[in-house]
Motif scaffolding. Structure first.
Motif, PDB file in Angstrom:
ATOM      1  N   ASP A 141       1.991   3.484  30.505  1.00 47.42           N
ATOM      2  CA  ASP A 141       2.759   2.488  29.762  1.00 47.42           C
ATOM      3  C   ASP A 141       2.178   2.300  28.360  1.00 47.42           C
ATOM      4  O   ASP A 141       1.221   2.986  27.960  1.00 47.42           O
ATOM      5  CB  ASP A 141       2.815   1.165  30.533  1.00 47.42           C
ATOM      6  N   GLU A 142       2.763   1.361  27.620  1.00 43.48           N
ATOM      7  CA  GLU A 142       2.364   1.175  26.228  1.00 43.48           C
ATOM      8  C   GLU A 142       0.910   0.727  26.094  1.00 43.48           C
ATOM      9  O   GLU A 142       0.273   0.917  25.052  1.00 43.48           O
ATOM     10  CB  GLU A 142       3.291   0.155  25.532  1.00 43.48           C
ATOM     11  N   THR A 143       0.345   0.148  27.150  1.00 51.02           N
ATOM     12  CA  THR A 143      -1.059  -0.253  27.100  1.00 51.02           C
ATOM     13  C   THR A 143      -1.992   0.908  27.407  1.00 51.02           C
ATOM     14  O   THR A 143      -3.199   0.818  27.159  1.00 51.02           O
ATOM     15  CB  THR A 143      -1.346  -1.380  28.104  1.00 51.02           C
ATOM     16  N   ARG A 145      -2.750   1.810  30.385  1.00 49.94           N
ATOM     17  CA  ARG A 145      -3.579   1.414  31.530  1.00 49.94           C
ATOM     18  C   ARG A 145      -2.870   1.509  32.870  1.00 49.94           C
ATOM     19  O   ARG A 145      -3.508   1.324  33.905  1.00 49.94           O
ATOM     20  CB  ARG A 145      -4.065  -0.026  31.327  1.00 49.94           C
ATOM     21  N   HIS A 146      -1.570   1.758  32.878  1.00 52.07           N
ATOM     22  CA  HIS A 146      -0.828   1.804  34.137  1.00 52.07           C
ATOM     23  C   HIS A 146       0.231   2.901  34.082  1.00 52.07           C
ATOM     24  O   HIS A 146       0.757   3.227  33.009  1.00 52.07           O
ATOM     25  CB  HIS A 146      -0.120   0.469  34.426  1.00 52.07           C
TER      26      HIS A 146
END
Length: 326
Positions: A141-143, A145-146
């Motif tokens: 995802d955009e972070t 982290r997932h």
């Protein structure tokens, strides 16, 4: 972090999954050196249509496909070699048979923003449940982290190298990279993330270390045959330990010491893990705990986990909490 050497995966530095008896080192480093290895996961490299077309069919633009996958795909794959791509070997100066190679994992980071999971009939522990092949692209995802698995379901990024191993003894003959062994290899032990340290018995001068099969996330057992297969960079410190003697791999982080049992028979793998854990507890307490004490402590306070269930040879890991010991 100061890095002493960078090893990139190329047609010259990578091979299909086996441990050759006569392959010269692609990198030689001093004990204590920090090395970054730009590894690749095997997915796409063995596709008949080639890695670019394979990933484009999954929705990945050609510009996001690592070019070295095509380079490595051109290498011949010996009969009996697994589909894993191994980068190496690395020769660590001073390592001799009987010593231990310490691999301190400093960082494991994604080289691309996506991974692949694939399974199908006959794959993994319960392949009879499936009637057709399933291939999933999992994007971060955009972070970063997932991974998004499905609506409302995300998987945390928890990167590690599925394969970290030294070259087996010459007496082992031809060794595929698929089953793990006393040399480590395809342990698929999900807790060997940044901050952990792996200890491997050395069988050849220099140890001759290989890595590959990097994962972005995996459950213990990897029961469906693959995890999130994701190309990663490994940064690790390689040190020769002459003060240790090991028969099987061992590892640790801040919270646990991990003793491993490895065998094609799950019962035997468990027995080996128990014996290794008992021996460690006796040694760590300088004999204050006798074998009977350590055995009882294992039953009361040590978890035994099936870390790898699907690559012919099983891996059972004893989780010994460091808080148990003085």
């Amino acid at each position: 972090m100061s890095v002493d050497a960078v090893l990139k995966t190329t047609r010259e530095t990578a091979i299909w999954g086996h441990y050759p008896d006569d392959r010269p080192p692609v990198l030689t480093v001093a004990s204590g050196a920090v090395v970054t290895i730009d590894a690749v996961n095997m997915f796409g490299a063995s596709a008949p249509e080639g890695p670019v077309a394979y990933f484009e069919a999954l929705g990945v633009p050609a510009g996001e496909v690592l070019p070295e996958l095509a380079e490595v795909a051109a290498n011949p794959r010996p009969p009996g070699a697994s589909g894993h791509i191994l980068t190496g070997p690395i020769h660590v100066e001073g390592a001799k048979p009987g010593d231990v190679l310490e691999i301190q994992v400093l960082d494991v980071s994604p080289r691309v923003a996506y991974g692949v999971n694939a399974t199908g009939p006959g794959a993994g522990a319960c392949g009879d449940l499936l009637e057709e092949v399933s291939v999933r692209l999992l994007r971060l995802d955009e972070t970063g982290r997932h991974y998004r698995f499905a609506d409302g379901i995300t998987i945390p990024l928890r990167p590690f190298m599925g394969i970290m191993g030294v070259t087996p003894p010459a007496s082992a003959g031809f060794v595929s990279a698929n089953p793990p062994g006393r040399w480590g290899g395809n342990l698929d032990f999900r807790d060997l993330t940044a901050g952990s340290t792996l200890y491997l018995p050395v069988f050849r001068p220099g140890g001759l270390f290989y890595t590959g099969d990097s994962h972005g996330a995996q459950g213990h057992g990897e029961v469906g045959q693959t995890a999130v297969e994701h190309s990663m960079s490994l940064t690790a410190r390689f040190s020769v330990r002459t003060d240790m003697r090991l028969e099987y791999p061992r590892a640790e982080n801040d919270a646990y010491v991990w003793c491993m049992g490895i065998d094609a028979d799950l019962d035997i793998a468990l027995r080996v893990a128990v014996r290794e854990a008992v021996a460690y507890l006796v040694e760590a307490t300088k004999g204050a705990l006798k074998p009977a004490d350590a055995y009882a402590l294992c039953s009361m306070a040590v978890d035994f986990v099936v870390a790898e269930a699907v690559n012919v040879t099983k891996v059972v890991v004893a989780y010994i909490p460091k808080s148990l010991l003085p």
